[in-house]
Design a protein around this motif. Sequence first.
Motif, PDB file in Angstrom:
ATOM      1  N   PRO A  56       0.883  -1.212  -0.066  1.00 36.04           N
ATOM      2  CA  PRO A  56      -0.159  -0.266  -0.100  1.00 36.04           C
ATOM      3  C   PRO A  56       1.015   1.159  -0.011  1.00 36.04           C
ATOM      4  O   PRO A  56       2.279   1.272   0.257  1.00 36.04           O
ATOM      5  CB  PRO A  56      -0.730  -0.098   1.198  1.00 36.04           C
ATOM      6  CG  PRO A  56       0.070  -0.935   1.998  1.00 36.04           C
ATOM      7  CD  PRO A  56       0.794  -2.111   1.149  1.00 36.04           C
ATOM      8  N   ALA A  57       0.175   2.441  -0.316  1.00 37.12           N
ATOM      9  CA  ALA A  57       0.774   3.614  -0.227  1.00 37.12           C
ATOM     10  C   ALA A  57       1.643   3.883   1.158  1.00 37.12           C
ATOM     11  O   ALA A  57       1.054   3.564   2.358  1.00 37.12           O
ATOM     12  CB  ALA A  57       0.082   4.756  -0.573  1.00 37.12           C
ATOM     13  N   GLY A  58       2.827   4.400   1.305  1.00 36.78           N
ATOM     14  CA  GLY A  58       3.347   4.827   2.719  1.00 36.78           C
ATOM     15  C   GLY A  58       4.634   4.019   2.957  1.00 36.78           C
ATOM     16  O   GLY A  58       5.204   3.150   1.929  1.00 36.78           O
ATOM     17  N   MET A  59       5.078   4.164   3.963  1.00 35.33           N
ATOM     18  CA  MET A  59       6.247   3.320   4.196  1.00 35.33           C
ATOM     19  C   MET A  59       6.006   1.994   4.910  1.00 35.33           C
ATOM     20  O   MET A  59       5.085   2.003   5.767  1.00 35.33           O
ATOM     21  CB  MET A  59       7.045   4.274   5.427  1.00 35.33           C
ATOM     22  CG  MET A  59       8.359   3.828   5.825  1.00 35.33           C
ATOM     23  SD  MET A  59       9.251   5.036   7.074  1.00 35.33           S
ATOM     24  CE  MET A  59      11.022   4.601   6.622  1.00 35.33           C
ATOM     25  N   HIS A  60       6.653   0.969   4.541  1.00 35.69           N
ATOM     26  CA  HIS A  60       6.452  -0.322   5.062  1.00 35.69           C
ATOM     27  C   HIS A  60       7.590  -0.876   5.385  1.00 35.69           C
ATOM     28  O   HIS A  60       8.638  -0.796   4.542  1.00 35.69           O
ATOM     29  CB  HIS A  60       5.535  -0.951   4.227  1.00 35.69           C
ATOM     30  CG  HIS A  60       4.146  -0.235   3.742  1.00 35.69           C
ATOM     31  ND1 HIS A  60       3.274  -0.276   4.767  1.00 35.69           N
ATOM     32  CD2 HIS A  60       3.847   0.518   2.813  1.00 35.69           C
ATOM     33  CE1 HIS A  60       2.275   0.599   4.184  1.00 35.69           C
ATOM     34  NE2 HIS A  60       2.685   0.924   3.218  1.00 35.69           N
ATOM     35  N   HIS A  61       7.646  -2.056   6.114  1.00 38.33           N
ATOM     36  CA  HIS A  61       8.537  -2.971   6.167  1.00 38.33           C
ATOM     37  C   HIS A  61       8.050  -4.337   5.424  1.00 38.33           C
ATOM     38  O   HIS A  61       7.086  -4.941   5.732  1.00 38.33           O
ATOM     39  CB  HIS A  61       8.813  -3.450   7.645  1.00 38.33           C
ATOM     40  CG  HIS A  61       9.212  -2.301   8.504  1.00 38.33           C
ATOM     41  ND1 HIS A  61      10.494  -1.684   8.274  1.00 38.33           N
ATOM     42  CD2 HIS A  61       8.514  -1.663   9.434  1.00 38.33           C
ATOM     43  CE1 HIS A  61      10.643  -0.641   8.984  1.00 38.33           C
ATOM     44  NE2 HIS A  61       9.151  -0.620   9.729  1.00 38.33           N
ATOM     45  N   VAL A  62       8.883  -4.803   4.492  1.00 38.08           N
ATOM     46  CA  VAL A  62       8.705  -6.066   3.727  1.00 38.08           C
ATOM     47  C   VAL A  62       9.587  -7.192   4.052  1.00 38.08           C
ATOM     48  O   VAL A  62      10.760  -7.002   4.224  1.00 38.08           O
ATOM     49  CB  VAL A  62       8.778  -5.803   2.206  1.00 38.08           C
ATOM     50  CG1 VAL A  62       8.433  -7.101   1.317  1.00 38.08           C
ATOM     51  CG2 VAL A  62       7.679  -4.742   1.746  1.00 38.08           C
ATOM     52  N   GLU A  63       9.116  -8.332   4.355  1.00 39.52           N
ATOM     53  CA  GLU A  63       9.976  -9.447   4.554  1.00 39.52           C
ATOM     54  C   GLU A  63       9.755 -10.769   3.724  1.00 39.52           C
ATOM     55  O   GLU A  63       8.370 -10.868   3.556  1.00 39.52           O
ATOM     56  CB  GLU A  63       9.604  -9.888   6.095  1.00 39.52           C
ATOM     57  CG  GLU A  63      10.395 -11.218   6.550  1.00 39.52           C
ATOM     58  CD  GLU A  63      10.011 -11.673   7.995  1.00 39.52           C
ATOM     59  OE1 GLU A  63      11.047 -12.379   8.494  1.00 39.52           O
ATOM     60  OE2 GLU A  63       9.324 -10.995   8.510  1.00 39.52           O
ATOM     61  N   LEU A  64      10.510 -11.170   3.031  1.00 40.32           N
ATOM     62  CA  LEU A  64      10.372 -12.167   2.369  1.00 40.32           C
ATOM     63  C   LEU A  64      11.398 -13.578   2.806  1.00 40.32           C
ATOM     64  O   LEU A  64      12.618 -13.412   3.234  1.00 40.32           O
ATOM     65  CB  LEU A  64      11.112 -11.998   0.846  1.00 40.32           C
ATOM     66  CG  LEU A  64      10.463 -10.638   0.298  1.00 40.32           C
ATOM     67  CD1 LEU A  64      11.437 -10.087  -0.825  1.00 40.32           C
ATOM     68  CD2 LEU A  64       9.412 -10.857  -0.197  1.00 40.32           C
ATOM     69  N   GLN A  65      10.599 -14.877   2.658  1.00 42.76           N
ATOM     70  CA  GLN A  65      11.138 -15.891   3.288  1.00 42.76           C
ATOM     71  C   GLN A  65      11.106 -16.978   2.492  1.00 42.76           C
ATOM     72  O   GLN A  65      10.137 -17.181   1.624  1.00 42.76           O
ATOM     73  CB  GLN A  65      10.494 -16.091   4.616  1.00 42.76           C
ATOM     74  CG  GLN A  65      11.086 -17.216   5.512  1.00 42.76           C
ATOM     75  CD  GLN A  65      11.936 -17.060   6.660  1.00 42.76           C
ATOM     76  OE1 GLN A  65      11.742 -15.755   6.951  1.00 42.76           O
ATOM     77  NE2 GLN A  65      12.889 -17.649   6.907  1.00 42.76           N
ATOM     78  N   PHE A  66      12.166 -17.610   2.243  1.00 49.08           N
ATOM     79  CA  PHE A  66      11.965 -19.014   1.279  1.00 49.08           C
ATOM     80  C   PHE A  66      12.189 -20.309   1.943  1.00 49.08           C
ATOM     81  O   PHE A  66      13.133 -20.321   3.030  1.00 49.08           O
ATOM     82  CB  PHE A  66      13.204 -18.888   0.216  1.00 49.08           C
ATOM     83  CG  PHE A  66      12.928 -20.168  -0.746  1.00 49.08           C
ATOM     84  CD1 PHE A  66      12.074 -20.255  -1.743  1.00 49.08           C
ATOM     85  CD2 PHE A  66      13.789 -21.160  -0.636  1.00 49.08           C
ATOM     86  CE1 PHE A  66      11.894 -21.190  -2.630  1.00 49.08           C
ATOM     87  CE2 PHE A  66      13.855 -22.312  -1.533  1.00 49.08           C
ATOM     88  CZ  PHE A  66      12.725 -22.298  -2.647  1.00 49.08           C
ATOM     89  N   ALA A  67      11.362 -21.278   2.000  1.00 51.93           N
ATOM     90  CA  ALA A  67      11.558 -22.538   2.673  1.00 51.93           C
ATOM     91  C   ALA A  67      11.211 -23.511   1.522  1.00 51.93           C
ATOM     92  O   ALA A  67       9.884 -23.616   1.025  1.00 51.93           O
ATOM     93  CB  ALA A  67      10.396 -22.601   3.735  1.00 51.93           C
ATOM     94  N   GLN A  68      12.169 -24.110   1.430  1.00 50.36           N
ATOM     95  CA  GLN A  68      12.229 -25.306   0.295  1.00 50.36           C
ATOM     96  C   GLN A  68      11.034 -26.200   0.638  1.00 50.36           C
ATOM     97  O   GLN A  68      10.602 -27.070   1.568  1.00 50.36           O
ATOM     98  CB  GLN A  68      13.359 -26.144   0.249  1.00 50.36           C
ATOM     99  CG  GLN A  68      13.543 -27.173  -0.870  1.00 50.36           C
ATOM    100  CD  GLN A  68      13.434 -26.499  -2.206  1.00 50.36           C
ATOM    101  OE1 GLN A  68      14.191 -25.723  -2.596  1.00 50.36           O
ATOM    102  NE2 GLN A  68      12.739 -27.155  -3.083  1.00 50.36           N
ATOM    103  N   ALA A  69      10.250 -26.671  -0.406  1.00 51.42           N
ATOM    104  CA  ALA A  69       9.012 -27.262  -0.176  1.00 51.42           C
ATOM    105  C   ALA A  69       9.264 -28.699  -0.045  1.00 51.42           C
ATOM    106  O   ALA A  69      10.325 -29.163  -0.851  1.00 51.42           O
ATOM    107  CB  ALA A  69       8.196 -27.060  -1.644  1.00 51.42           C
ATOM    108  N   GLY A  70       8.706 -29.342   1.007  1.00 55.56           N
ATOM    109  CA  GLY A  70       9.035 -30.745   1.151  1.00 55.56           C
ATOM    110  C   GLY A  70      10.541 -31.030   2.045  1.00 55.56           C
ATOM    111  O   GLY A  70      10.672 -32.282   2.175  1.00 55.56           O
ATOM    112  N   LEU A  71      11.088 -30.100   2.194  1.00 48.31           N
ATOM    113  CA  LEU A  71      12.533 -30.396   3.027  1.00 48.31           C
ATOM    114  C   LEU A  71      12.301 -30.838   4.568  1.00 48.31           C
ATOM    115  O   LEU A  71      12.834 -31.972   4.834  1.00 48.31           O
ATOM    116  CB  LEU A  71      13.047 -28.931   3.079  1.00 48.31           C
ATOM    117  CG  LEU A  71      14.287 -29.079   3.906  1.00 48.31           C
ATOM    118  CD1 LEU A  71      15.530 -30.054   3.266  1.00 48.31           C
ATOM    119  CD2 LEU A  71      15.223 -27.681   4.185  1.00 48.31           C
ATOM    120  N   ARG A  72      11.261 -30.378   5.152  1.00 50.77           N
ATOM    121  CA  ARG A  72      10.913 -31.068   6.577  1.00 50.77           C
ATOM    122  C   ARG A  72      10.346 -32.299   6.435  1.00 50.77           C
ATOM    123  O   ARG A  72      10.941 -33.407   7.309  1.00 50.77           O
ATOM    124  CB  ARG A  72       9.911 -30.172   7.410  1.00 50.77           C
ATOM    125  CG  ARG A  72      10.697 -28.717   7.657  1.00 50.77           C
ATOM    126  CD  ARG A  72       9.864 -28.060   8.496  1.00 50.77           C
ATOM    127  NE  ARG A  72      10.497 -26.634   8.739  1.00 50.77           N
ATOM    128  CZ  ARG A  72      10.286 -26.021   9.826  1.00 50.77           C
ATOM    129  NH1 ARG A  72       9.516 -26.391  10.761  1.00 50.77           N
ATOM    130  NH2 ARG A  72      11.033 -24.707   9.841  1.00 50.77           N
TER     131      ARG A  72
END
Length: 87
Positions: A56-72
């Motif tokens: 959205p408009a304004g100041m924001h914190h964006v977090e991106l995370q990658f978890a390999q599907a099927g790893l656990r």
Amino acid sequence: MVRRRAPGHVLLDVVAPRADFLLIRESWKVGWSARVDGAPVPIHRAAGLLFAVPVPAGMHHVELQFAQAGLRPGLAAAALWMLCAVG
């Protein structure tokens, strides 16, 4: 602005003049998740190999995370196999 970057984890500070999409210059792959100000947001494929997240408009914190599907489940199956093989 990139606040922190590690394999499979990125923290960004974003100032958006209007609601728009933030193009992420990482390869799109199943396993990526995104949060804007702590709330989950959908990921959209963009420009062929990349992906984008809505902000959205304004100041924001964006977090991106990658978890390999099927790893656990794979690690759990390997541990069970090792227990059976040792026993």
